[in-house]
Enzyme design. Structure first.
Site, PDB file in Angstrom:
ATOM      1  N   VAL A  96       0.058   7.454  13.507  1.00  0.00           N
ATOM      2  CA  VAL A  96      -0.427   6.290  12.765  1.00  0.00           C
ATOM      3  C   VAL A  96       0.354   5.045  13.174  1.00  0.00           C
ATOM      4  O   VAL A  96      -0.214   3.967  13.361  1.00  0.00           O
ATOM      5  CB  VAL A  96      -0.328   6.530  11.247  1.00  0.00           C
ATOM      6  CG1 VAL A  96      -0.717   5.265  10.478  1.00  0.00           C
ATOM      7  CG2 VAL A  96      -1.232   7.682  10.832  1.00  0.00           C
ATOM      8  N   GLY A  97       1.660   5.197  13.335  1.00  0.00           N
ATOM      9  CA  GLY A  97       2.497   4.064  13.721  1.00  0.00           C
ATOM     10  C   GLY A  97       2.091   3.457  15.049  1.00  0.00           C
ATOM     11  O   GLY A  97       2.037   2.234  15.203  1.00  0.00           O
ATOM     12  N   CYS A 131      13.223  11.808   7.021  1.00  0.00           N
ATOM     13  CA  CYS A 131      13.167  11.515   8.458  1.00  0.00           C
ATOM     14  C   CYS A 131      14.550  11.600   9.092  1.00  0.00           C
ATOM     15  O   CYS A 131      14.666  11.733  10.308  1.00  0.00           O
ATOM     16  CB  CYS A 131      12.548  10.145   8.702  1.00  0.00           C
ATOM     17  SG  CYS A 131      13.340   8.787   7.830  1.00  0.00           S
ATOM     18  N   GLY A 189       6.056   5.992   8.441  1.00  0.00           N
ATOM     19  CA  GLY A 189       5.166   7.137   8.386  1.00  0.00           C
ATOM     20  C   GLY A 189       5.137   7.884   9.708  1.00  0.00           C
ATOM     21  O   GLY A 189       6.122   7.895  10.450  1.00  0.00           O
ATOM     22  N   SER A 190       4.004   8.459  10.025  1.00  0.00           N
ATOM     23  CA  SER A 190       3.898   9.345  11.183  1.00  0.00           C
ATOM     24  C   SER A 190       3.841   8.566  12.492  1.00  0.00           C
ATOM     25  O   SER A 190       3.463   7.391  12.530  1.00  0.00           O
ATOM     26  CB  SER A 190       2.650  10.213  11.061  1.00  0.00           C
ATOM     27  OG  SER A 190       1.482   9.432  11.230  1.00  0.00           O
ATOM     28  N   LYS A 240       0.862  -1.170   0.000  1.00  0.00           N
ATOM     29  CA  LYS A 240       0.000   0.000   0.000  1.00  0.00           C
ATOM     30  C   LYS A 240       0.909   1.234   0.000  1.00  0.00           C
ATOM     31  O   LYS A 240       1.456   1.610   1.026  1.00  0.00           O
ATOM     32  CB  LYS A 240      -0.910  -0.004   1.230  1.00  0.00           C
ATOM     33  CG  LYS A 240      -1.967   1.115   1.201  1.00  0.00           C
ATOM     34  CD  LYS A 240      -1.439   2.342   1.896  1.00  0.00           C
ATOM     35  CE  LYS A 240      -2.449   3.478   1.871  1.00  0.00           C
ATOM     36  NZ  LYS A 240      -1.991   4.675   1.198  1.00  0.00           N
ATOM     37  N   GLU A 294       8.918   2.587  11.324  1.00  0.00           N
ATOM     38  CA  GLU A 294       9.845   3.712  11.231  1.00  0.00           C
ATOM     39  C   GLU A 294       9.001   4.976  11.241  1.00  0.00           C
ATOM     40  O   GLU A 294       8.148   5.160  10.366  1.00  0.00           O
ATOM     41  CB  GLU A 294      10.698   3.629   9.962  1.00  0.00           C
ATOM     42  CG  GLU A 294      11.722   2.509   9.966  1.00  0.00           C
ATOM     43  CD  GLU A 294      12.785   2.670  11.043  1.00  0.00           C
ATOM     44  OE1 GLU A 294      13.006   3.818  11.485  1.00  0.00           O
ATOM     45  OE2 GLU A 294      13.381   1.661  11.437  1.00  0.00           O
ATOM     46  N   GLU A 317       8.474  17.120  15.101  1.00  0.00           N
ATOM     47  CA  GLU A 317       8.984  16.982  13.734  1.00  0.00           C
ATOM     48  C   GLU A 317       8.155  17.852  12.782  1.00  0.00           C
ATOM     49  O   GLU A 317       6.951  17.665  12.641  1.00  0.00           O
ATOM     50  CB  GLU A 317       8.928  15.521  13.289  1.00  0.00           C
ATOM     51  CG  GLU A 317       9.564  15.288  11.934  1.00  0.00           C
ATOM     52  CD  GLU A 317       9.613  13.827  11.544  1.00  0.00           C
ATOM     53  OE1 GLU A 317      10.633  13.400  10.961  1.00  0.00           O
ATOM     54  OE2 GLU A 317       8.644  13.104  11.814  1.00  0.00           O
TER      55      GLU A 317
END
Length: 482
Positions: free
Chosen positions: A229-230, A281, A225-226, A172, A247, A384
Site C-alpha cells: 500500500v505504501g 514493526c 502500514g504495509s 483516516k 513507514e 514480515e
C-alpha cells in the site's frame, strides 16, 4: 449498540453505513458500530480543513500550545479508561495499552512545547545591505493514514506535530480498530481547536485512503502500514506533487554474541519477538546467534517461552493477548507452515490455542512460535510476518552476524546483545537500520526522539521529536533591503 460518527468541520456526521468493532479476545463482544464514510465525506473534510487553514496557520502560538497541552492532559488523566478500550479493541495487554495511551498524551504535551520553540535563522547576504531570514511555515491540509497495531500512539505522533506547526488534518484510522482514534478525536474536538482544523473520516482504506491520496487540495500524506500500500501511495503522491512520508515495517535482526549475558539476551529477545503479540514493526523476528552460545540460548529461550501466558488482553496475568483478527491469525499460521516446508525446525509453539487466562471466550489466540536451524534465505527470514513468530539463524562470529543482519530489504530497527564495547560500537555504526539497540529490546522507543528506518522500511523525513518539522513544514527564504 452505540454508533460512533465521523467528525467533519466540527460536527459529528453520520456515516453512510456502520461497521462493528469486535474484541479479538472475545468475539461475542462488540465495542460499538463505527461510521463508514465515502469519497463525499473526504471531500467535505478536506474542504473544511482548507477553509480553516488560513486562520489556523497564522494563529498565535500560545493558543496552539494551550490546545495541544489540554489534549495531552486529558489523555493522561484518562489513560486507564482509554487503555482498557485499546486493549479491548486491539488485543494488546492492558498494561501495554495503558502505556501506549500515556505515550500519546506525552506526545501532545511535547508538541505543545514545540509550538513555543518555532525557530528560524537570520543570515547576512553576500550582497551588502541585504538581510536574509529563513523560516518554516505549515504546508496546508495533511492526510494521515494510520495502522491498527498502535491505534492511539501513531495517530498522536502524526496529529500533534501537524497541528503544532499550523497544518489542518484529515485522519483516516485503521478500519479494524477505530475506537481509540474516535476517542482521541472526541478529545481534540473538545479542546478548543476551531472547526475544520481536525477532521476524522473512518472507513475502508480503498475508499477513504484512496480519496485522500488523490485529492488535489491535500498537500501531504503521512502513512504507516504495509509495503504494498505504501508503494502505491508514494507513486500517487509523486505523480500529483504531494509531500509523502511512509513507514512500512521491518524484518528486524536481534544479534546475540557468544559474550552476551545469557539471561539478559533471552529476556530482551522474548520481549522483542513476542510481546504485543509480535504485532510491532520494530519487533525482532530474526534472532542471529553465534555458535558457542547457540545451544544454551535456544534452551533458555524455550524455557522462557513456556512461562508466557496467552489470554484475554484485559485479564490480570496475561502476558500476550490475541492476534488482532482472523485474517492476521491465518497469515501467521500460514507462515508457520511455510517455514516447516522450507526446512526450519519448529522448536516451540506455533498453533492456535484457547486462552490461558480470563474467561474461556472464543478469540484469536496463538501460541508464540520459535523456529531454529533456519537460514537467511528462507521466506520466514525475508518477509514480515507481523505476528508472534520468530526464527533463529546460527552464525560463526560477529562478522557473519553483521552481514546476515544487514541482508534484508528492510532497515527499521536492529539489536545486539553483547558485553563487548568494540562490537557494540561497530554494530551501531555499521548496522543498516534507522534505530539500533544495544542490550535492549528492539521494540520500545521514546516519544521525543526521531523514529524511522532505511531501505524498504521508510520513505521521507523521520517522525517524532523535533525532526517531525522536516515533514510538516516548508522552508521559506526572505530577503530584505536594509
Amino acid at each position: 449498540m452505540t454508533q460512533f460518527d465521523n467528525l467533519i468541520n466540527g460536527q459529528w456526521t453520520a456515516g453512510k453505513s456502520y461497521s462493528p468493532n469486535t474484541n479479538p479476545s472475545d468475539l461475542s463482544d462488540v465495542v460499538g458500530e463505527y461510521a463508514q464514510g465515502d469519497a463525499s465525506d473526504v471531500n467535505a473534510a478536506v474542504a473544511a480543513a482548507a477553509a480553516a487553514f488560513p486562520a489556523w496557520s497564522t494563529s498565535g502560538i500560545q493558543a496552539r500550545h494551550d490546545a495541544l497541552d489540554k489534549i495531552g492532559n486529558e489523555i493522561l488523566a484518562r489513560k486507564e479508561e482509554l487503555g482498557d478500550l485499546l486493549a479491548r479493541e486491539e488485543g494488546k495487554t492492558r498494561p501495554e495499552a495503558i502505556g501506549e495511551v500515556g505515550r500519546a498524551g506525552q506526545i501532545f504535551k511535547f508538541f505543545a512545547g514545540e509550538c513555543l520553540r518555532l525557530a528560524g535563522e537570520t543570515l547576512p547576504s553576500v550582497r551588502p545591505g541585504i538581510g536574509v531570514e529563513i523560516t518554516r511555515e505549515p504546508i496546508g491540509v495533511v492526510g494521515l493514514i494510520t495502522p491498527w497495531n498502535f491505534p492511539i500512539a501513531i495517530p498522536a505522533w502524526k496529529i500533534a506535530p501537524a497541528l503544532a506547526f499550523g497544518n489542518c488534518v484529515v485522519l483516516k484510522p485503521a478500519d479494524l480498530v477505530p475506537g481509540s482514534a474516535w476517542a482521541l478525536a472526541d478529545i481534540i474536538h473538545r479542546s478548543g481547536i476551531p472547526a475544520g482544523v481536525f477532521n476524522l473520516v473512518m472507513g475502508r482504506g480503498r475508499v477513504i485512503g484512496e480519496a485522500l491520496v488523490n485529492h488535489e487540495d491535500v498537500a501531504a500524506i503521512s502513512f504507516t502500514g504495509s509495503v504494498g500500500v505504501g508503494k502505491g501511495i508514494a507513486a500517487a503522491c509523486v505523480a500529483s506533487g504531494k509531500k509523502v512520508q511512509l513507514e512500512m515495517g521491518g524484518k528486524n535482526p536481534q544479534v546475540v554474541l557468544d559474550d552476551a549475558d545469557l539471561n539478559q539476551a533471552v529476556e530482551l529477545s522474548a520481549q522483542s519477538c513476542f510481546y504485543s503479540t509480535g504485532q510491532r514493526c520494530t519487533a525482532s523476528s530474526r534472532l542471529i546467534v553465534t555458535d558457542k552460545i547457540y545451544p544454551a540460548f535456544i534452551e533458555a529461550l524455550q524455557a522462557r517461552m513456556a512461562k508466557i501466558k496467552v489470554g484475554d488482553a484485559r485479564a490480570a496475568g496475561t502476558d500476550i493477548g490475541p492476534v488482532v483478527s482472523q485474517a492476521q491469525l491465518e497469515q501467521d499460521l500460514s507462515y508457520v507452515e511455510i517455514a516447516k516446508a522450507e526446512g526450519a525446525v519448529l522448536a516451540a509453539g506455533g498453533a492456535r490455542i484457547a486462552c490461558h487466562t480470563g474467561s474461556a471466550k472464543d478469540g484469536y489466540f496463538m501460541q508464540p512460535a520459535l523456529f531454529v536451524d533456519s537460514t537467511a534465505g528462507m521466506r520466514i527470514n525475508r518477509e514480515e510476518v507481523f505476528g508472534p513468530v520468530a526464527s533463529v539463524i546460527r552464525v560463526r562470529d560477529y562478522e557473519e552476524a553483521l552481514a546476515v543482519a544487514n541482508d534484508t530489504p528492510f532497515g527499521l530497527a536492529a539489536g545486539i546483545a553483547t558485553t563487548s564495547l568494540k562490537h557494540a560500537t561497530h554494530f551501531k555504526r555499521h548496522s543498516q537500520a534507522g534505530m539500533v539497540m544495544v542490550n535492549l529490546p528492539t521494540a520500545g522507543v521514546d516519544y521525543h526522539v526521531p523514529f524511522g528506518g532505511r531501505k524498504g522500511s521508510s520513505y521521507g523525513p523521520r517522525e517524532q521529536g523535533r525532526y517531525a518539522q522536516e515533514f510538516y513544514t516548508t522552508v521559506k527564504t526572505a530577503y530584505t533591503l536594509a
